[in-house]
Write an enzyme that holds these catalytic residues in place. Structure first.
Site, PDB file in Angstrom:
ATOM      1  N   PRO A   1    -126.315  60.056 -43.990  1.00 31.15           N
ATOM      2  CA  PRO A   1    -124.610  60.020 -45.272  1.00 31.15           C
ATOM      3  C   PRO A   1    -124.064  61.126 -44.055  1.00 31.15           C
ATOM      4  O   PRO A   1    -122.617  61.061 -44.918  1.00 31.15           O
ATOM      5  CB  PRO A   1    -125.488  60.929 -46.446  1.00 31.15           C
ATOM      6  CG  PRO A   1    -126.850  60.409 -46.001  1.00 31.15           C
ATOM      7  CD  PRO A   1    -127.896  61.063 -44.642  1.00 31.15           C
TER       8      PRO A   1
ATOM      9  N   GLU B   1    -135.769  64.361 -46.613  1.00 35.97           N
ATOM     10  CA  GLU B   1    -134.261  65.355 -46.659  1.00 35.97           C
ATOM     11  C   GLU B   1    -133.298  64.439 -44.818  1.00 35.97           C
ATOM     12  O   GLU B   1    -131.918  64.747 -44.673  1.00 35.97           O
ATOM     13  CB  GLU B   1    -134.374  66.331 -47.048  1.00 35.97           C
ATOM     14  CG  GLU B   1    -134.905  66.504 -48.334  1.00 35.97           C
ATOM     15  CD  GLU B   1    -134.955  65.289 -49.116  1.00 35.97           C
ATOM     16  OE1 GLU B   1    -134.128  65.277 -49.433  1.00 35.97           O
ATOM     17  OE2 GLU B   1    -136.335  65.381 -49.832  1.00 35.97           O
TER      18      GLU B   1
HETATM   19  C1  4G3 Z   1    -130.604  61.828 -44.281  1.00 33.74           C
HETATM   20  C2  4G3 Z   1    -128.280  56.853 -44.571  1.00 33.74           C
HETATM   21  C3  4G3 Z   1    -131.475  61.051 -45.343  1.00 33.74           C
HETATM   22  C4  4G3 Z   1    -130.184  61.858 -43.395  1.00 33.74           C
HETATM   23  C5  4G3 Z   1    -129.582  56.856 -44.704  1.00 33.74           C
HETATM   24  C6  4G3 Z   1    -131.354  59.749 -43.609  1.00 33.74           C
HETATM   25  C7  4G3 Z   1    -127.585  57.097 -46.818  1.00 33.74           C
HETATM   26  C8  4G3 Z   1    -127.427  56.606 -45.297  1.00 33.74           C
HETATM   27  C9  4G3 Z   1    -131.289  60.134 -44.511  1.00 33.74           C
HETATM   28  C10 4G3 Z   1    -130.635  61.128 -42.342  1.00 33.74           C
HETATM   29  C11 4G3 Z   1    -129.892  57.553 -46.068  1.00 33.74           C
HETATM   30  C12 4G3 Z   1    -125.504  55.998 -45.458  1.00 33.74           C
HETATM   31  C13 4G3 Z   1    -131.749  59.606 -45.322  1.00 33.74           C
HETATM   32  N1  4G3 Z   1    -129.471  57.485 -47.020  1.00 33.74           N
HETATM   33  N2  4G3 Z   1    -124.754  56.147 -46.159  1.00 33.74           N
HETATM   34  N3  4G3 Z   1    -130.793  58.172 -45.901  1.00 33.74           N
HETATM   35  O1  4G3 Z   1    -125.630  55.564 -44.121  1.00 33.74           O
HETATM   36  O2  4G3 Z   1    -131.041  61.455 -41.388  1.00 33.74           O
END
Ligand code: 4G3
Length: 249
Positions: free
Chosen positions: A92, A119
């Protein structure tokens, strides 16, 4: 023509591998237009518990993916990638993925997609091994796998030979940057709903004008931000004015 190679670094390879079986991506893989492989950080642990995550320094909720298993997995993925390619971490915190990014990726020999869980990923790994952080939109997923699948799908559709002529992703320049027009198929009347007469008129120039007008009108109504990015031609502006006038009648 070299096939494009995708690597996905994930704790759940079975989840991502399903896209390689179905639809457009499945057909592209069977035609050897792409190859897809996986590397599991769990297979790059050295402790008896096979730990891939640990508690965050500074405290707080959740877990963080450890550097070492990720480094081992990404190294293995790099060694398997014939022409190389950037390491892209789905998160994100990344820049937002769009069609222009998909086109840029489609020109590369390969892509190494890192799908994190928990996380997120130890920041030192992102700083030293990740070329880009990428988000598929402003929402949080339980892992990067679904985001990686979205990126693969969008990129594969753009590769030469993947789509047939009639499903071709190529859109004429008039429609570029706009939402699509409405579509209709048989029967001509269903539950009292009819098809716009122009579409059954056989007048192909008039049909093209109608479709462009609908695309402009819907984009204006639903995505003003996309319209503002475009420099409309005089003809497009006239069609949009027409559309808005008809809506008010
Ligand atoms: C935090 C991508 C969460 C860091 C991954 C990976 C949403 C998206 C995560 C990280 C995710 C997106 C896993 N959530 N909006 N969760 O593309 O590296």
């Amino acid at each position: 023509m070299g096939m494009m190679h995708f690597e996905v670094v994930t704790l759940f390879p079975e989840m991502v591998s399903t896209i390689a079986e179905f639809g457009v991506v499945g057909r592209a893989r069977r035609k050897r237009l792409i190859s897809l492989d996986f590397e599991n950080p769990r297979d790059h642990t050295s402790d008896v518990y096979r730990r891939v995550d640990d508690r965050p320094y500074g405290g707080g909720p959740g877990m963080v993916m450890k550097y070492e298993p990720l480094a081992g997995a990404v190294d293995a993925a790099r060694r398997r990638s014939p022409g190389g390619g950037p390491v892209v971490c789905l998160s994100p915190q990344g820049g937002v993925f769009d069609q222009a990014t998909a086109r840029r990726y489609a020109a590369l020999p390969g892509l190494i997609l890192l799908a994190g869980r928990y996380e997120g990923v130890d920041e030192r790994f992102i700083e030293s091994q990740v070329d880009e952080e990428l988000s598929i939109g402003d929402f949080v997923l339980s892992g990067g796998e679904v985001a990686a699948m979205a990126v693969i799908d969008a990129v594969v559709r753009l590769l030469p030979g993947v789509l047939g002529d009639d499903e071709s992703a190529a859109r004429d320049s008039f429609m570029e940057g706009l939402l699509d027009c409405p579509h209709f198929t048989r029967p001509e009347e269903i539950d009292g709903h009819t098809v716009p007469g122009v579409l059954t008129s056989g007048d192909h120039a008039e049909i093209a004008r109608w479709r462009l007008k609908q695309a402009l009108g819907r984009t204006f109504e639903r995505r003003r931000d996309l319209i503002d990015k475009l420099k409309l031609t005089d003809e497009q502006q006239a069609l949009l004015d027409d559309y808005l006038k008809e809506q008010r009648q």
